[in-house]
Scaffold this motif. Structure first.
Motif, PDB file in Angstrom:
ATOM      1  N   ARG A 146     -13.548  -4.955  -2.993  1.00  0.00           N
ATOM      2  CA  ARG A 146     -12.929  -3.786  -3.406  1.00  0.00           C
ATOM      3  C   ARG A 146     -12.311  -3.724  -4.732  1.00  0.00           C
ATOM      4  NH1 ARG A 146      -9.022  -2.121   1.928  1.00  0.00           N
ATOM      5  NH2 ARG A 146     -10.594  -0.985   2.977  1.00  0.00           N
ATOM      6  N   MET A 147     -12.186  -4.932  -5.002  1.00  0.00           N
ATOM      7  CA  MET A 147     -11.588  -5.124  -6.548  1.00  0.00           C
ATOM      8  C   MET A 147     -12.547  -4.916  -7.514  1.00  0.00           C
ATOM      9  SD  MET A 147      -9.472  -8.711  -5.566  1.00  0.00           S
ATOM     10  CE  MET A 147      -8.981  -8.984  -7.465  1.00  0.00           C
ATOM     11  N   GLY A 180       2.605   1.853  -3.486  1.00  0.00           N
ATOM     12  CA  GLY A 180       1.448   2.189  -4.526  1.00  0.00           C
ATOM     13  C   GLY A 180       1.450   0.627  -5.385  1.00  0.00           C
ATOM     14  N   GLN A 226     -12.560  -5.202 -11.487  1.00  0.00           N
ATOM     15  CA  GLN A 226     -11.136  -5.761 -11.591  1.00  0.00           C
ATOM     16  C   GLN A 226     -10.876  -7.314 -11.588  1.00  0.00           C
ATOM     17  OE1 GLN A 226      -8.738  -2.421  -9.443  1.00  0.00           O
ATOM     18  NE2 GLN A 226      -7.391  -3.332 -11.142  1.00  0.00           N
ATOM     19  N   MET A 286      -3.236  -7.892  -5.957  1.00  0.00           N
ATOM     20  CA  MET A 286      -4.654  -8.041  -5.313  1.00  0.00           C
ATOM     21  C   MET A 286      -5.066  -9.449  -5.092  1.00  0.00           C
ATOM     22  SD  MET A 286      -6.820  -4.499  -6.087  1.00  0.00           S
ATOM     23  CE  MET A 286      -6.870  -4.799  -7.816  1.00  0.00           C
ATOM     24  N   HIS A 340      -0.642  -1.832  -4.337  1.00  0.00           N
ATOM     25  CA  HIS A 340      -1.899  -2.378  -4.026  1.00  0.00           C
ATOM     26  C   HIS A 340      -2.853  -2.276  -4.981  1.00  0.00           C
ATOM     27  CE1 HIS A 340      -2.537   1.888  -3.211  1.00  0.00           C
ATOM     28  NE2 HIS A 340      -3.660   1.786  -3.211  1.00  0.00           N
ATOM     29  N   LEU A 341      -2.696  -1.509  -6.025  1.00  0.00           N
ATOM     30  CA  LEU A 341      -4.086  -1.348  -7.043  1.00  0.00           C
ATOM     31  C   LEU A 341      -3.437  -2.295  -8.081  1.00  0.00           C
ATOM     32  CD1 LEU A 341      -4.896   2.321  -7.347  1.00  0.00           C
ATOM     33  CD2 LEU A 341      -5.789   0.701  -6.081  1.00  0.00           C
ATOM     34  N   ASN A 342      -2.507  -3.140  -8.160  1.00  0.00           N
ATOM     35  CA  ASN A 342      -2.145  -4.054  -9.391  1.00  0.00           C
ATOM     36  C   ASN A 342      -2.855  -5.269  -9.145  1.00  0.00           C
ATOM     37  OD1 ASN A 342      -0.158  -6.537  -9.789  1.00  0.00           O
ATOM     38  ND2 ASN A 342       0.318  -4.862 -11.091  1.00  0.00           N
ATOM     39  N   LEU A 343      -3.619  -5.840 -10.043  1.00  0.00           N
ATOM     40  CA  LEU A 343      -4.464  -6.786 -10.093  1.00  0.00           C
ATOM     41  C   LEU A 343      -3.932  -8.214  -9.434  1.00  0.00           C
ATOM     42  CD1 LEU A 343      -7.201  -8.386 -10.612  1.00  0.00           C
ATOM     43  CD2 LEU A 343      -6.594  -8.591 -12.811  1.00  0.00           C
ATOM     44  N   TYR A 401       0.728  -1.001   0.146  1.00  0.00           N
ATOM     45  CA  TYR A 401      -0.088   0.106  -0.096  1.00  0.00           C
ATOM     46  C   TYR A 401       0.917   1.317  -0.114  1.00  0.00           C
ATOM     47  CZ  TYR A 401      -3.588   3.177   1.434  1.00  0.00           C
ATOM     48  OH  TYR A 401      -4.800   4.182   1.311  1.00  0.00           O
TER      49      TYR A 401
END
Length: 674
Positions: free
Chosen positions: A410-411, A380, A414, A388, A382-385, A377
């Protein structure tokens, strides 16, 4: 005239030197500091700057990474032609701004300027990057309308974009319509087949290219070796190896690396080792490939040795060793390696974090997993599929289902098949089978399941004896023509067995011969649990005839079958066979089975001798079973010992040994194994 020549000379020098300029370096004297000064410089000449010269200036600015200046210059141009639009669109593509390039293309076409083939090629590459299939189809229509259909560059670009948008069959149709595909065209179609998981067709296209007399690029050869790895096509890989030697690609780093990986993944580890030893230069890339090859084949000791011998390591080397430990379930070693990695290098990428989360799941180390989540997090990631999904899988496997559910929701759009599978598996493993089946129903509305999904669903049905649901899953797989592989067959056998439909289990098991030990284990255990121990023991003997190596679960099933059938001597033989011939160390459950076998069938002398020979003190549960057997069959000495041991561990609920009236007869073993 001279001034015009000076301007041309200046722009020529700009283009020649653009590749030498770096954004962080002091601006070259050849390159004015802004688009305004370029205009001012050109305006100082006797004649105004031509559109041609300004187009070249845009290209030079873009080549230096100064895309904003290129934009400014484009906006200030008094006159623009097709070359101007092409220059700024190409500038956006080169500077990884595909959406801007597409926007400019729309604006250009809206102003009535017809694109050229190079413009189409640039915009199609943007469509491929952004997976803009709808726009690609529109551009395809324009290409046909403007009679560019025979252009090999545009044909290749269209094949590329359709392939990347996962409609490989359409890409193939376009490829087949190309009159003269070049080496790049062939490379694109082979690569797209590889990425679509259709390695067999990628390999077939490679041989078709060779038949057409086209010399392959080194990238094409490497991609084809990867395809051979995916489909375990060792024979075809060896043939391509011969071609590589013939055309002189054996020294190419990428080709050599993919060739080595092909041999390793196809199980020819000795060939991979031989190729590695014959290599004159064993650089970090080749050594890393060999480490990965050893780890893939389960030779984790050889992987460790080579890894330690490497004088130089990169992030890929560390990741390969981490993945190797994880694949071999060496969780402690993997975690120690990660701690060492943190001390020796600052490099960490998504794959590293994914491996560490997998290790945390293997160790059920929720706290470390949470720390990795926090690190991801903060940095940066944490937004990678991929990450996750790794976090979701870690939380699910560690039983932290609330956090897994939070990650899952949250996904949102995605999430993919892997996300659903991890959640369903988490529910199934942690005694929430109803939720697992509910999630499976929801998944069918959102995405397509795979064999792993059904395996978890069948296990959930087995856990709560949901025979009807299990039958529905089985029927769905048959209707939709899913592959009923050994993993699914084992899950079906287990589900039908636990739901007391043993005849169905037998039918599934006997459909096709298999060497998968898990499938055999499921059938043997199913027979033992359903009072069909005789058939289970026949299967065990058949398994040995086919030289399928049994494991601890196999012997557990065999011992349970002996218990149900009363084969005490045979059970003793299996218990000895387990460690002496197959080097399977008996576990607690095997000792429990032997105590049950002797005790249930009244073999008190053998029971007493077995207890004396055990390498550890029996557990309270074992003493309780011994106590009950001694009461039933009148072994006072061992019974009193069991009474004492039980009361020492549970003084609040003491037991008292009393012999139950003698039974009419004591069973004898029905098999003489002497």
């Amino acid at each position: 005239m001279a001034s015009n020549s000076n301007a041309i000379s200046l722009l020529t020098r700009l283009l020649e030197n653009a590749s030498l300029l770096k954004p962080k370096r002091k601006p070259s004297l050849l390159l004015p500091s802004s688009s305004s000064s370029i205009l001012a410089h050109l305006n100082s000449t006797s004649s105004p700057p031509s559109t041609f010269h300004l187009n070249r200036a845009i290209e030079s600015l873009a080549a230096c990474g100064r895309i904003s200046d290129a934009y400014d210059l484009f906006d200030q141009m008094p006159h623009r032609d097709g070359g101007s639009w092409n220059a700024i669109i190409t500038a956006c593509v080169r500077n990884e701004r595909p959406r801007d390039a597409i926007s400019l293309f729309r604006q250009m076409y809206g102003e009535g300027i017809l694109p050229k083939d190079v413009t189409f090629a640039s915009v199609l590459s943007c469509c491929a990057d952004l997976l803009e299939l709808s726009l690609a189809r529109q551009i395809h229509g324009l290409v046909l309308k403007l009679a560019f259909s025979s252009n090999v560059i545009l044909g290749t670009s269209l094949v590329d974009v359709y392939g990347k948008c996962d409609i490989v069959d359409e890409a193939r149709k376009l490829f087949d319509l190309m009159p003269h595909p070049n080496a790049i065209s062939w490379n694109v179609i082979i690569r797209r087949y590889l990425e679509a998981g259709r390695g067999d067709e990628a390999v077939a296209m490679f041989f078709r290219m060779i038949g057409a007399g086209i010399r392959p690029l080194s990238f094409t050869v490497s991609n084809t070796f990867l395809a051979c790895s995916d489909i375990f096509a060792l024979k075809e890989g060896c043939q391509i190896h011969g071609l590589v030697v013939k055309i002189g690609y054996e020294c190419d780093v990428l080709v050599r690396k993919s060739l080595l990986e092909m041999y390793a993944k196809c199980g020819a580890i000795d060939d991979a080792h031989r190729l590695f030893n014959l290599s004159e230069t064993k650089d970090v890339f080749l050594c890393t490939s060999m480490v990965s090859a050893y780890a893939t084949c389960g030779r984790i000791g050889d992987a460790e040795l080579l890894f330690e011998e490497m004088s130089d390591r990169n992030i890929v080397s560390w990741n390969a060793m981490l993945a190797g430990y994880a694949r071999s379930a060496c969780w402690e070693k993997a975690m120690n390696l990660f701690q060492r990695m943190r001390k020796e290098t600052e490099e960490i990428d998504i794959l590293t974090l994914g491996s560490v989360l997998n290790i945390c799941a293997g160790l059920f180390d929720l706290e470390t997993g949470k720390q990795v989540h926090g690190f991801a997090y903060r940095n940066g990631f944490h937004l990678n599929l991929f990450l996750m999904n790794a976090l979701l899988a870690m939380y699910a496997k560690c039983g932290c289902l609330r956090n897994a559910e939070i990650m899952f929701f949250r996904m949102d759009s995605q999430r993919d098949r892997f996300s659903w599978n991890s959640l369903i598996l988490g529910y199934e493993h942690h005694c929430q089978s109803e939720k697992a089946l509910a999630a499976l129903r929801e998944m069918l509305r959102e995405t397509t399941p795979n064999e792993s999904t059904f395996s978890s669903g069948l296990a959930a049905c087995a856990n709560i004896f949901m025979l009807d649901h299990g039958k529905q899953i089985h029927a769905y797989m048959i209707r939709k023509r899913f592959e009923i592989d050994d993993i699914i067959r084992a899950a079906l056998v287990d589900m039908y067995s636990k739901c007391r439909l043993i005849d169905y289990s037998v039918k599934v098991f006997e459909q096709k011969k298999s060497s998968d030990v898990v499938l055999w284990n499921s059938m043997i255990l199913g027979c033992a649990y359903n009072g069909r121990g005789e058939y289970g023991l026949e299967i065990f003997e058949e398994m040995q005839k086919h030289e399928i190596r049994p494991d601890n679960v196999t012997f557990l099933g065999a011992l349970l079958a002996c218990i149900s059938e009363g084969y005490v001597n045979l059970g003793q033989r299996y218990f000895i066979l387990m460690s002496e011939e197959y080097q399977v160390v008996p576990r607690l459950e095997h000792y429990e089975c032997m105590i049950e076998l002797f005790g249930k069938h009244g073999f008190m002398v053998e029971l007493e001798n077995f207890v004396e020979s055990m390498p550890f003190e029996p557990t309270t549960a074992m003493w309780t079973r011994i106590f009950d057997s001694c009461r039933e069959y009148g072994n006072r000495e061992l019974g009193k010992r069991a009474e004492r041991c039980i009361n020492e561990t549970n003084p609040l609920n003491p037991v008292i040994f009393e012999v139950i009236p003698e039974r009419d007869s004591v069973p004898t073993d029905s098999i003489d194994c002497s």
